[in-house]
Design a protein around this motif. Structure first.
Motif, mmCIF file in Angstrom:
data_model
loop_
_atom_site.group_PDB
_atom_site.id
_atom_site.type_symbol
_atom_site.label_atom_id
_atom_site.label_comp_id
_atom_site.label_asym_id
_atom_site.label_seq_id
_atom_site.Cartn_x
_atom_site.Cartn_y
_atom_site.Cartn_z
ATOM 1 N N THR A 109 0.803 -1.219 0.000
ATOM 2 C CA THR A 109 0.000 0.000 0.000
ATOM 3 C C THR A 109 0.843 1.279 0.000
ATOM 4 N N ALA A 110 2.154 1.146 0.047
ATOM 5 C CA ALA A 110 3.038 2.317 0.030
ATOM 6 C C ALA A 110 3.963 2.238 -1.174
ATOM 7 N N PHE A 111 4.257 3.379 -1.758
ATOM 8 C CA PHE A 111 5.143 3.409 -2.917
ATOM 9 C C PHE A 111 6.553 3.010 -2.516
ATOM 10 N N ASP A 112 7.178 2.189 -3.341
ATOM 11 C CA ASP A 112 8.558 1.759 -3.139
ATOM 12 C C ASP A 112 9.276 1.916 -4.474
ATOM 13 N N PRO A 113 10.286 2.784 -4.567
ATOM 14 C CA PRO A 113 10.964 2.998 -5.851
ATOM 15 C C PRO A 113 11.659 1.760 -6.400
ATOM 16 N N GLU A 114 11.812 0.731 -5.565
ATOM 17 C CA GLU A 114 12.426 -0.523 -6.014
ATOM 18 C C GLU A 114 11.360 -1.540 -6.429
ATOM 19 N N PHE A 115 10.217 -1.058 -6.923
ATOM 20 C CA PHE A 115 9.122 -1.956 -7.293
ATOM 21 C C PHE A 115 9.515 -2.873 -8.459
ATOM 22 N N PRO A 116 8.879 -4.041 -8.570
ATOM 23 C CA PRO A 116 9.150 -4.971 -9.677
ATOM 24 C C PRO A 116 8.805 -4.344 -11.031
ATOM 25 N N HIS A 117 9.581 -4.712 -12.052
ATOM 26 C CA HIS A 117 9.400 -4.125 -13.374
ATOM 27 C C HIS A 117 10.058 -5.017 -14.430
ATOM 28 N N LEU A 118 9.708 -4.774 -15.683
ATOM 29 C CA LEU A 118 10.334 -5.482 -16.797
ATOM 30 C C LEU A 118 11.604 -4.767 -17.242
ATOM 31 N N THR A 119 12.596 -5.538 -17.628
ATOM 32 C CA THR A 119 13.763 -4.972 -18.298
ATOM 33 C C THR A 119 13.452 -4.871 -19.789
ATOM 34 N N LEU A 120 14.275 -4.140 -20.518
ATOM 35 C CA LEU A 120 14.035 -3.962 -21.944
ATOM 36 C C LEU A 120 14.124 -5.278 -22.698
ATOM 37 N N ASP A 121 15.051 -6.160 -22.305
ATOM 38 C CA ASP A 121 15.155 -7.442 -23.015
ATOM 39 C C ASP A 121 13.926 -8.314 -22.762
ATOM 40 N N ALA A 122 13.317 -8.184 -21.596
ATOM 41 C CA ALA A 122 12.087 -8.925 -21.310
ATOM 42 C C ALA A 122 10.938 -8.391 -22.159
ATOM 43 N N ALA A 123 10.841 -7.060 -22.271
ATOM 44 C CA ALA A 123 9.792 -6.467 -23.098
ATOM 45 C C ALA A 123 9.934 -6.903 -24.549
ATOM 46 N N SER A 124 11.161 -6.892 -25.053
ATOM 47 C CA SER A 124 11.410 -7.316 -26.443
ATOM 48 C C SER A 124 11.043 -8.783 -26.631
ATOM 49 N N PHE A 125 11.337 -9.606 -25.644
ATOM 50 C CA PHE A 125 11.010 -11.030 -25.713
ATOM 51 C C PHE A 125 9.493 -11.226 -25.797
ATOM 52 N N LEU A 126 8.726 -10.473 -25.016
ATOM 53 C CA LEU A 126 7.270 -10.607 -25.049
ATOM 54 C C LEU A 126 6.717 -10.201 -26.407
ATOM 55 N N VAL A 127 7.303 -9.193 -27.017
ATOM 56 C CA VAL A 127 6.896 -8.811 -28.372
ATOM 57 C C VAL A 127 7.187 -9.948 -29.339
ATOM 58 N N GLU A 128 8.363 -10.548 -29.234
ATOM 59 C CA GLU A 128 8.736 -11.677 -30.101
ATOM 60 C C GLU A 128 7.763 -12.841 -29.952
ATOM 61 N N GLN A 129 7.252 -13.028 -28.748
ATOM 62 C CA GLN A 129 6.353 -14.149 -28.462
ATOM 63 C C GLN A 129 4.908 -13.873 -28.865
ATOM 64 N N GLY A 130 4.628 -12.667 -29.316
ATOM 65 C CA GLY A 130 3.278 -12.342 -29.769
ATOM 66 C C GLY A 130 2.284 -12.087 -28.654
ATOM 67 N N ILE A 131 2.775 -11.704 -27.483
ATOM 68 C CA ILE A 131 1.884 -11.407 -26.360
ATOM 69 C C ILE A 131 1.083 -10.147 -26.683
ATOM 70 N N SER A 132 -0.232 -10.177 -26.430
ATOM 71 C CA SER A 132 -1.076 -9.025 -26.774
ATOM 72 C C SER A 132 -1.341 -8.107 -25.595
ATOM 73 N N CYS A 133 -1.101 -8.598 -24.379
ATOM 74 C CA CYS A 133 -1.354 -7.789 -23.188
ATOM 75 C C CYS A 133 -0.437 -8.252 -22.067
ATOM 76 N N VAL A 134 0.114 -7.297 -21.322
ATOM 77 C CA VAL A 134 0.948 -7.630 -20.173
ATOM 78 C C VAL A 134 0.519 -6.751 -19.001
#
Length: 202
Positions: A109-134
């Motif tokens: 319930t509190a903001f944490d600047p170290e929150f989980p996130h995708l790296t650029l290589d992960a985002a590119s991989f999802l595009v390669e896999q044809g994912i329509s929503c993340v």
């Protein structure tokens, strides 16, 4: 069984600092009825990003294809992971159309600047896999100090983005999802209600 993975939208919901204003709700009693006035960002609470959010084009939230937001969906439990890389996703997304990432941030319930996130290589991989929503349970699909490249990689390839989910009560597995933004003409995003079901939604 249905799972509502939308965070309750309240005045004290966590917000992304430096961008989103604190939401303000005011309810008025008009005698025969109640009427509430809301002041909030298009990216407050559980919300969906339009391509125009980062691409600054005419692809606004009212033009996002509902087909990317309704249908089969896979929830992946990534545990204590913070920077989610291609290696974390390989072997887990085959035959998936839509992906939601459950992390340690669900229920926070509190903001944490170290929150989980995708790296650029992960985002590119999802595009390669044809994912329509993340979707992700943290405030952003991209790191707090990101340069926008993760958003742009996904949005440029018509991958819908859902942020600030609450997946704390959802086991890892395959579901059916309905995630609908408000039809806000010309705007860059919208709060959304996101529902999962273990049976086809009809």
């Amino acid at each position: 069984m249905f799972y509502d993975v939308t965070r309750a939208l309240t005045e004290d919901i966590l917000i992304f600092p430096g961008g989103d204003p604190t939401p303000v709700f005011r309810q008025e009693d008009h005698g025969e009825y109640l009427l509430s006035l809301l002041s909030l960002s298009t990216h407050t609470g559980t919300h969906i990003d339009a391509p125009s959010h980062y691409l600054k084009n005419d692809q606004s939230i009212d033009l996002v294809d509902p087909a990317s937001l309704i249908g089969r969906c896979r929830v992946l439990d990534l545990g204590e992971q913070t920077a989610i890389t291609r290696a974390d996703l390989e072997g887990q997304v085959e035959e998936a159309d839509r992906l939601l990432f459950r992390t340690w941030f669900s229920g926070e319930t509190a903001f944490d600047p170290e929150f989980p996130h995708l790296t650029l290589d992960a985002a590119s991989f999802l595009v390669e896999q044809g994912i329509s929503c993340v979707g992700i349970d943290s405030p952003s699909i991209e790191a707090y100090d990101g340069d926008g490249s993760v958003h742009r990689t996904l949005l440029r390839n018509e991958v819908a983005i859902i942020e600030l989910l609450d997946l704390s009560g959802v086991p890892e597995g395959d579901y059916y999802m309905a995630a609908l933004p408000l039809r806000l003409k010309g705007l860059d995003g919208s709060p959304a209600r996101v529902i999962l079901s273990d049976q086809p939604i009809s």
